[in-house]
Design a protein around this motif. Structure first.
Motif, PDB file in Angstrom:
ATOM      1  N   ASN A   1     -29.733 -15.546   7.189  1.00  0.00           N
ATOM      2  CA  ASN A   1     -29.881 -15.896   5.788  1.00  0.00           C
ATOM      3  C   ASN A   1     -29.170 -17.166   5.409  1.00  0.00           C
ATOM      4  N   ASN A   2     -28.503 -17.740   6.378  1.00  0.00           N
ATOM      5  CA  ASN A   2     -27.720 -18.930   6.094  1.00  0.00           C
ATOM      6  C   ASN A   2     -28.498 -20.132   6.619  1.00  0.00           C
ATOM      7  N   PRO A   3     -29.191 -20.820   5.730  1.00  0.00           N
ATOM      8  CA  PRO A   3     -30.132 -21.859   6.201  1.00  0.00           C
ATOM      9  C   PRO A   3     -29.464 -22.959   7.032  1.00  0.00           C
ATOM     10  N   ALA A   4     -28.270 -23.370   6.606  1.00  0.00           N
ATOM     11  CA  ALA A   4     -27.610 -24.466   7.313  1.00  0.00           C
ATOM     12  C   ALA A   4     -27.302 -24.070   8.754  1.00  0.00           C
ATOM     13  N   THR A   5     -26.643 -22.917   8.917  1.00  0.00           N
ATOM     14  CA  THR A   5     -26.284 -22.465  10.261  1.00  0.00           C
ATOM     15  C   THR A   5     -27.532 -22.213  11.082  1.00  0.00           C
TER      16      THR A   5
ATOM     17  N   GLU B   1     -41.232 -20.216  25.156  1.00  0.00           N
ATOM     18  CA  GLU B   1     -40.088 -20.628  24.370  1.00  0.00           C
ATOM     19  C   GLU B   1     -39.547 -19.495  23.527  1.00  0.00           C
ATOM     20  N   ILE B   2     -38.259 -19.604  23.274  1.00  0.00           N
ATOM     21  CA  ILE B   2     -37.633 -18.590  22.441  1.00  0.00           C
ATOM     22  C   ILE B   2     -37.175 -19.240  21.145  1.00  0.00           C
TER      23      ILE B   2
ATOM     24  N   LYS C   1     -23.081 -22.287  22.411  1.00  0.00           N
ATOM     25  CA  LYS C   1     -23.078 -22.249  23.880  1.00  0.00           C
ATOM     26  C   LYS C   1     -23.599 -20.898  24.356  1.00  0.00           C
ATOM     27  N   ASN C   2     -23.131 -19.843  23.685  1.00  0.00           N
ATOM     28  CA  ASN C   2     -23.553 -18.487  24.066  1.00  0.00           C
ATOM     29  C   ASN C   2     -25.046 -18.301  23.879  1.00  0.00           C
ATOM     30  N   LEU C   3     -25.542 -18.850  22.787  1.00  0.00           N
ATOM     31  CA  LEU C   3     -26.983 -18.731  22.539  1.00  0.00           C
ATOM     32  C   LEU C   3     -27.763 -19.394  23.666  1.00  0.00           C
ATOM     33  N   ALA C   4     -27.310 -20.605  24.001  1.00  0.00           N
ATOM     34  CA  ALA C   4     -27.994 -21.334  25.065  1.00  0.00           C
ATOM     35  C   ALA C   4     -27.955 -20.537  26.363  1.00  0.00           C
TER      36      ALA C   4
ATOM     37  N   GLU D   1     -31.253 -23.265  15.508  1.00  0.00           N
ATOM     38  CA  GLU D   1     -32.634 -23.519  15.937  1.00  0.00           C
ATOM     39  C   GLU D   1     -32.697 -24.792  16.757  1.00  0.00           C
ATOM     40  N   LYS D   2     -31.894 -25.802  16.314  1.00  0.00           N
ATOM     41  CA  LYS D   2     -31.883 -27.071  17.064  1.00  0.00           C
ATOM     42  C   LYS D   2     -31.387 -26.831  18.474  1.00  0.00           C
ATOM     43  N   GLN D   3     -30.325 -26.059  18.584  1.00  0.00           N
ATOM     44  CA  GLN D   3     -29.766 -25.780  19.903  1.00  0.00           C
ATOM     45  C   GLN D   3     -30.811 -25.119  20.785  1.00  0.00           C
TER      46      GLN D   3
END
Lengths: 341, 514
Positions: free
Chosen positions: A51-55, A79-80, A6-9, A60-62
Motif C-alpha cells: 500500500n506504500n506507493p513509494a516503497t 518474470e516475477i 537484496k533479499n527480494l533479488a 518493483e524497480k529492483q
C-alpha cells in the motif's frame, strides 16, 4: 531498505533456480526449509509495503533489474512482478514440482504426513503439500452439504477477501485510482467467470462487519460498480432476486442503481405482436417482461418506500406516452397495470 | 545368509498376492466413485474407507516384497489406474491414513533408478499426479479470483474449509421442532448425512468443531442420528491417537457409541495388568487423563456400563489384584468428579448403585477420612458383621435351590461394592497391624472375604495363618509402607516399640509361611 531489496533479488533468483535449474538435485531438507522461509519473508514484505506507493516503486524497480539478469541466465524465464510476491510460496511450490530434476527425496518430504497435527502456525516443510491436499479435499467433501444458497461458501470467502484487500488499499494509499485499477484487473481476470464474480461482489457488499474501513470499502465498490454499466446489468440479471433485494435493503446506492437498471430494461422493450408480449430489443435477451415485473415486485416488497416513488415515475412516463389504457401501446402503462394486479 | 534368501523369495512368491477378482471389484468401485457425485456414492465411499485402507496396506506390503516396478505391474496390471483414480477422490485424500497409504503406494511404484521406458513413464506419471494434486484447481472461477486478488491458495482453502465448517455447525445448532413426528421433515435429516461426510474428516483438525457439535447435539429428534461408520471412525482415530478431540467430544462419543467406551475401559484394564509396577498416584493420574471418571460423573448410563464391564471381569477372575486396585482407584476418582458436579446434577446413590445392598451403600462409600480414627474399628466390625450375615444367608439357603441364585448374586454385589470401596480394606490391614490378636477376628474375616469371596476351598472362620498370596502381598505392602511412617511419626516411643515388635513378628510369620 537495501537489505530488503537484496533479499527480494535473492529470492527471485531462488525461484528461478527452483523452477528451472538442475541445481535442485543437490537440495536437502534444510535447503527446502530455507527456500520456503525466504518465500514467506517475501509474502510478508508484500503485505507490509503493497500500500506504500513509494516503497512499492523502488521494489518493483529492483525486481525489474533482477528479471533482466535472470532472463539472460535462464532461457524461457518467467518474470516475477511485485504483486506475484503475495503468493511467493505457491510460486516456489509450482516451480519445484514442475522441475523434473527435483529429487524424489524432496518430493517425499513435501508429501509426507504433516508433523504437527495441532492448529499451530509452526511452518514445517514436512507435509506442506499433504496439508494443502487435505484442506482442498475436505472442502470438496463438505461442499454438497452446505446446501443450495444464493451465494456459495466459496463466493462468501472470496467476498470477504475482496473486502479486506479493498480496505487495505483505501486506508493506506488514499489514491482512488489505484484501488480502481485493482478492481478493474480483478474483473478482467475473471472474464471467463463473470457470473461467479457477480456473486463475489454481492457477497462483498453483504459482509456485515461494521468498521469504518469496511463501510468505506463497500462504498467504493458500489461507486465502481455503478460506473461499470455492463457489469451492473449482468449482476442484476444473473443473481437471484432475494440476493438483489438484500443488497437493495442494505445499500441505498445499490437500490437506486438497481432501479435504474430495471427502468433501462423496461425502456429497451418493444411490443411484439407475434408473441403478444413485450420483449427486449437488445441482442442478449437477459430478461422477460414477466421477470421484469417480478424484479419490481420483489424490490417493492423489500423496500416499500420505493413503491410510491417508482409508481409516480412510471405514471409520468405513461402519461408522456399518451396515457392509454390499452395493452401494447406503452410499456410503462402495461408495467404499471402488471404491478398493480 | 545367501542360503536363506532364495527361501524367502520362494515364500513371498508362494503367498497369493491380491487375486484378480478382488482387484477388479476395487477397480470397479474406484471407477463408480469417480463418475457419480451423488449422496449415494459419498456414502459408499465412506462405507468402504476402512476396507480400502486395509487394501492399500496390503498392496503396500506386497510392493515392498517385490523387487521392481516392472514386477509389480506384471502381477497387478491395474494398480496404476486404481491408484490414479483414488488420488482424485476427495474422500480418500481427505483422510490422513488413506492419503498416507495412497502416497506410499505411489512411491512403491516409483523407481529411483529407472532402467527402462515403462519405469521412466511411471515416474513421470507419479510426479505429474502429485504436482496436479498440490497445485492445480478444478474450480477455475476460484483460481481466477485468487490469482488476481493475490491470495495464496493455501490461505484460501484453509479459510474456505473453516467457513464451510462454521456454516454446518450453525445448521446443526438449530434445534428442530418436529417433536418426534416421524412423518414431518426437519433440519435433523442433514445430521446423518453430515456425520457420514465427516468419516474421512475425523483426523482433520479444522473439522473438529463440527465433529464436536455433531456429537454434543441434544438429539431430541428421532431423525437426528449419527452414522455408525462415523462413530467407529472417530473411535478408532481417537484410540490410535491420530485425532486429538476435546474432552466433551470424547465423552459424547462414548455416550453415543458403546464399543468405543468398552475399548477405552478395556485398554485401561489391559494397562494395569501389563504394567504391574505403577504407583497409586500414577494410576490415579492415568485414570483422570483417560476421562473415564469424568464421563461417568456426567452420564449415569456410562457409569453403569463401565461398572458392568468391571463386574464381568471380576466374575471371571476374582483374584487379580491389579484389577481390583484399578476398580478401587476408579471409584474414588469417579466419586470426586461426581462431587464436583453435584450442584448441577442430583443423581441419587440408588441410581448409581442399583444392585448393591442398600444398607451397605453409605457405610462403604463413606471415606475413612470422613470419620474420626477412633470410630474406624467399630465401623469395620459392623461392616464385617453385616457381610458375614449376608454370606451366612447365602450358605444357609444353599439347600433351598430356588432362591440361591438371588442370594449368590447378593453376596457378589456386596463383595463388588467392597472392592470398589477398597479403602476400608486398607484400613483393616492397618488396624490389624496395630491391634491385639484378640480383636483380629472380624478384620481377618473381612480380609479373607475381600480376597476370596467364594467359599469353595477356604474357610472364613477365624484364622491366624496367612497362607493366601493376596493377604501376604497386602500385608507385606502395608508393613513396608508403615515402617518409614512410624519412624517419622510423632507417637510415643512405647507405641513405636510395640508396633515395631508387632511388625517384626508379622514379618517373620509371613516369611515362614510362604
Amino acid at each position: 531498505m537495501e537489505a530488503v531489496l537484496k533479499n527480494l533479488a535473492s529470492t527471485a533468483e531462488l525461484l528461478a533456480v527452483a523452477t528451472q535449474s538442475g541445481a535442485v538435485e543437490q537440495w536437502d531438507k534444510q535447503t527446502l526449509t530455507r527456500a520456503f522461509q525466504w518465500a514467506r519473508y517475501c509474502e510478508h514484505v508484500f503485505n507490509r509495503f503493497h500500500n506504500n506507493p513509494a516503497t512499492r516503486r523502488i521494489m518493483e524497480k529492483q525486481l525489474q533489474l533482477t528479471n533482466q539478469s535472470l532472463r539472460a541466465a535462464f532461457p524461457g524465464y518467467t518474470e516475477i512482478s511485485f504483486s506475484d510476491l503475495s503468493r511467493c510460496q505457491h510460486l516456489l511450490l509450482v516451480g519445484l514440482l514442475n522441475n523434473p530434476d527435483l529429487p524424489s527425496s524432496i518430493l517425499k518430504i513435501l508429501f509426507d504426513s504433516p508433523v504437527n497435527t495441532k492448529k499451530s502456525e509452526y511452518q514445517d516443510v514436512t507435509g506442506f503439500c499433504s496439508h494443502i491436499i487435505q484442506c482442498k479435499s475436505a472442502c470438496k467433501v463438505l461442499s454438497p452439504l452446505t446446501g443450495v444458497s444464493a451465494i456459495g461458501a466459496d463466493a462468501e470467502v472470496q467476498g470477504v477477501m475482496l473486502m479486506e484487500r479493498l480496505g487495505a488499499l483505501l486506508s493506506q494509499s488514499g489514491k482512488a485510482s489505484q484501488t480502481e485499477h485493482f478492481l478493474d484487473s480483478v474483473l478482467q481476470g475473471c472474464e471467463g467467470e463473470a457470473e461467479h464474480f457477480c456473486q463475489v461482489i454481492a457477497a462483498a457488499l453483504l459482509t456485515t462487519k461494521t468498521s469504518a474501513a469496511q463501510t468505506a470499502a463497500q462504498d467504493f465498490l458500489l461507486d465502481w460498480l455503478q460506473n461499470k454499466h455492463s457489469e451492473l446489468q449482468h449482476l442484476c440479471s444473473a443473481l437471484h432476486t432475494t440476493l438483489l433485494t438484500d443488497l437493495a435493503k442494505k445499500h441505498l446506492k445499490f437500490r437506486d442503481a438497481y432501479c435504474g437498471v430495471l427502468k433501462k430494461w423496461t425502456s429497451d422493450m418493444e411490443y411484439s405482436i407475434n408473441d403478444g408480449e413485450w420483449v427486449q430489443t437488445s441482442t442478449n435477451q437477459t430478461v422477460s417482461f414477466k421477470r421484469l415485473t417480478e424484479h419490481f415486485l420483489a424490490l417493492f416488497e423489500a423496500c416499500p418506500a420505493q413503491r410510491e416513488d417508482v409508481e409516480k415515475e412510471l405514471n409520468a412516463l405513461k402519461i408522456s406516452d399518451g396515457d392509454f389504457d390499452v395493452r401494447g401501446l406503452s410499456v410503462w402503462g402495461d408495467l404499471l397495470s402488471a404491478l398493480n394486479k | 545368509m545367501s542360503q536363506l534368501q532364495p527361501v524367502i523369495q520362494l515364500q513371498s512368491m508362494a503367498e497369493p498376492l491380491l487375486n484378480i477378482q478382488e482387484m477388479q471389484f476395487w477397480l470397479d468401485k474406484a471407477v463408480a466413485w469417480g463418475q457419480a457425485d451423488s449422496p449415494d456414492t459419498q456414502g459408499d465411499t465412506c462405507l468402504h474407507l476402512n476396507r480400502l485402507r486395509d487394501l492399500l496396506q496390503q498392496l503396500l506390503t506386497n510392493m515392498n516384497n517385490t523387487s521392481s516396478t516392472i514386477e509389480t505391474m506384471k502381477t497387478l496390471p491395474f494398480l496404476g489406474q486404481f491408484l490414479g483414480r483414488l488420488c482424485w477422490n476427495p474422500y480418500v485424500t481427505a483422510d490422513a491414513t488413506s492419503r498416507r497409504l495412497l502416497f506410499q503406494c505411489l512411491w512403491g511404484l516409483y523407481s529411483e533408478h529407472p532402467g527402462n521406458a515403462v519405469e521412466r513413464k511411471a515416474n513421470q506419471w507419479i510426479r505429474k499426479v502429485l504436482c496436479q494434486l498440490a497445485t492445480e484447481d478444478d474450480d477455475a472461477a476460484a483460481q481466477a479470483v485468487m490469482k488476481h486478488m493475490g491470495v495464496p491458495p493455501k490461505e484460501y482453502y484453509l479459510k474456505l474449509l473453516r467457513k464451510r465448517v462454521a456454516l454446518l455447525q450453525e445448521n446443526i445448532g438449530k434445534s428442530c421442532n418436529s417433536l418426534g413426528d416421524i412423518n414431518q421433515r426437519c433440519s435433523c435429516d442433514s445430521i446423518l448425512a453430515t456425520s457420514e461426510a465427516c468419516v474421512p474428516l475425523v483426523t482433520c483438525p479444522e473439522a473438529a468443531p463440527l465433529i464436536g457439535v455433531l456429537l454434543q447435539q441434544p438429539a431430541k429428534c428421532a431423525r437426528a442420528s449419527l452414522s455408525e461408520d462415523f462413530l467407529d471412525a472417530l473411535s478408532s482415530a481417537y484410540s490410535s491417537q491420530c485425532s486429538s478431540l476435546e474432552e466433551q467430544t470424547v465423552i459424547s462419543l462414548w455416550y453415543h457409541n458403546l464399543s468405543s467406551l468398552e475399548e477405552a475401559v478395556l485398554s485401561q484394564l489391559e494397562d494395569v495388568v501389563t504394567n504391574k509396577g505403577s504407583t497409586p498416584q500414577r494410576l490415579e493420574e492415568q485414570l483422570a487423563q483417560s476421562l473415564l471418571p469424568k464421563a461417568c460423573a456426567q452420564h449415569c448410563s456410562i457409569y453403569l456400563v463401565v461398572k458392568d464391564i468391571f463386574r464381568s471381569i471380576l466374575k471371571q477372575a476374582e483374584g487379580v489384584e491389579p484389577v481390583k486396585h484399578l476398580i478401587q482407584t476408579f471409584t474414588s476418582c469417579f466419586l470426586r468428579e461426581l462431587a464436583l458436579l453435584q450442584h448441577q446434577t442430583s443423581v441419587s446413590l440408588k441410581a448409581l448403585f442399583p444392585e448393591s445392598p442398600q444398607s451397605l451403600l453409605l457405610p462403604l462409600l463413606t471415606l475413612p477420612s470422613e470419620m474420626p480414627q477412633e470410630a474406624w474399628r467399630r465401623h469395620l466390625n459392623w461392616l464385617s458383621g453385616s457381610l458375614q450375615r449376608l454370606t451366612e444367608e447365602e450358605e444357609g439357603g444353599d439347600r433351598d435351590s430356588s432362591g440361591s441364585t438371588k442370594r449368590h448374586h447378593k453376596v457378589f454385589e456386596a463383595w463388588f461394592l467392597l472392592v470398589q470401596c477398597g479403602h476400608w480394606v486398607q484400613v483393616a490391614v492397618q488396624l490389624l497391624v496395630t491391634s491385639e490378636p484378640e480383636d483380629c477376628g472380624p478384620l481377618l474375616w473381612l480380609l479373607t472375604f475381600y480376597h476370596h469371596p467364594t467359599n469353595q476351598w477356604h474357610h472364613r472362620e477365624l484364622q491366624l495363618v496367612v497362607d493366601q498370596s493376596g493377604l501376604v502381598d497386602e500385608a507385606a505392602c502395608v508393613l513396608s509402607s508403615l515402617q518409614p511412617r512410624l519412624n517419622e511419626g510423632s507417637r510415643s516411643s512405647d507405641d513405636c516399640n510395640r508396633v515395631h515388635l508387632r511388625i517384626t513378628a508379622l514379618q517373620n510369620t509371613l516369611i515362614h509361611s510362604v
